[in-house]
Design a protein around this motif. Structure first.
Motif, short mmCIF file in Angstrom:
data_model
loop_
_atom_site.label_atom_id
_atom_site.label_comp_id
_atom_site.label_asym_id
_atom_site.label_seq_id
_atom_site.Cartn_x
_atom_site.Cartn_y
_atom_site.Cartn_z
N TRP A 23 0.90 -1.30 -0.05
CA TRP A 23 -0.04 0.06 -0.05
C TRP A 23 0.80 1.27 -0.05
O TRP A 23 1.84 1.29 0.70
CB TRP A 23 -0.77 0.10 1.21
N VAL A 33 -3.66 5.91 0.52
CA VAL A 33 -4.44 7.06 -0.51
C VAL A 33 -3.89 8.36 0.02
O VAL A 33 -4.72 9.27 -0.20
CB VAL A 33 -5.88 6.71 -0.62
N TYR A 36 -6.43 10.36 1.99
CA TYR A 36 -7.57 10.77 1.40
C TYR A 36 -8.62 9.70 1.81
O TYR A 36 -8.32 8.35 1.95
CB TYR A 36 -7.50 10.93 0.00
N SER A 38 -11.09 7.08 0.71
CA SER A 38 -11.38 6.20 -0.63
C SER A 38 -12.82 6.33 -0.58
O SER A 38 -13.23 5.94 -2.01
CB SER A 38 -10.77 4.85 -0.40
N TYR A 41 -14.40 8.99 -3.12
CA TYR A 41 -14.25 9.09 -4.65
C TYR A 41 -15.57 8.76 -5.38
O TYR A 41 -15.91 9.15 -6.19
CB TYR A 41 -13.02 8.14 -5.01
N PRO A 46 -13.13 13.37 -3.98
CA PRO A 46 -12.15 13.01 -2.85
C PRO A 46 -12.04 14.23 -1.94
O PRO A 46 -11.93 15.28 -2.25
CB PRO A 46 -11.24 12.48 -3.76
N PHE A 62 -6.28 3.50 6.64
CA PHE A 62 -7.29 4.13 5.89
C PHE A 62 -8.04 5.28 6.63
O PHE A 62 -8.42 4.78 7.76
CB PHE A 62 -8.28 3.31 5.34
N PRO A 82 -8.21 1.27 -3.35
CA PRO A 82 -7.97 1.51 -4.53
C PRO A 82 -7.09 0.26 -5.12
O PRO A 82 -6.60 -0.57 -4.54
CB PRO A 82 -6.92 2.69 -4.75
N GLY A 86 -3.14 1.39 -4.36
CA GLY A 86 -3.02 2.77 -4.57
C GLY A 86 -1.93 3.02 -5.50
O GLY A 86 -1.49 4.31 -5.35
N PRO A 102 -3.26 10.84 -5.04
CA PRO A 102 -4.86 10.90 -4.75
C PRO A 102 -5.77 11.59 -5.47
O PRO A 102 -6.81 11.73 -5.52
CB PRO A 102 -4.84 10.62 -3.30
N TRP A 105 -7.21 10.62 -10.32
CA TRP A 105 -7.89 9.44 -10.22
C TRP A 105 -9.06 9.22 -11.07
O TRP A 105 -9.30 10.10 -11.98
CB TRP A 105 -8.48 9.38 -8.55
N LEU A 114 -5.69 5.00 -9.23
CA LEU A 114 -4.80 6.26 -9.23
C LEU A 114 -3.77 6.09 -10.32
O LEU A 114 -3.37 5.01 -10.76
CB LEU A 114 -4.25 6.26 -7.85
#
Length: 144
Positions: A23, A33, A36, A38, A41, A46, A62, A82, A86, A102, A105, A114
């Protein structure tokens, strides 16, 4: 037999891809991410997540903007995480890892992808189905 030229090339070679975390964190954060949310999105915009609403999925933290988004993610993390950990979708299609941004996307067939930057995304968008198929195959070994 010692071969100096080969030894020099070996010393200059980058570390194996498998040594990198699956990740990616971006923008100076260790959060997936780039910190951000996720789930946001999928609402079309986002937003940055908060330290108040976090969960760990596949070893990555996350962050989410709301308790509702956190709950949605926890109910179905594979839907909202993602693709390619990511990492950049174009890079995965070309059999290497590079951090995804991020802010660059696209949702394709209900999945979040991404890319490294807008120029890279333009290249990826020229053949999304073909490059996703390649990325999916490559990620089997890249994602280990």
């Amino acid at each position: 037999m010692f071969r100096p030229a080969f030894a020099a090339l070996t010393l200059l070679a980058p570390a194996p891809v498998a040594a990198a975390p699956v990740w990616t964190g971006l923008l100076g954060t260790s959060a997936a991410v780039g910190g951000y949310d996720s789930v946001s999105y999928f609402a079309g915009r986002p937003v940055e997540g908060s330290d108040k609403f976090t969960t760990v999925y596949k070893g990555a933290t996350f962050k989410f903007a709301t308790a509702r988004n956190l709950a949605a993610f926890e109910a179905n993390p594979a839907r909202y995480a993602p693709q390619y950990g990511g990492h950049c979708a174009w890079a995965a299609a070309n059999n290497y890892r590079f951090a995804g941004d991020p802010k660059v996307w696209k949702i394709v067939d209900g999945k979040l992808y991404l890319n490294y930057n807008r120029d890279t995304q333009v290249k990826w968008e020229k053949d999304i189905p073909g490059l996703v198929a390649k990325g999916d195959i490559n990620w089997v070994s890249l994602g280990k």
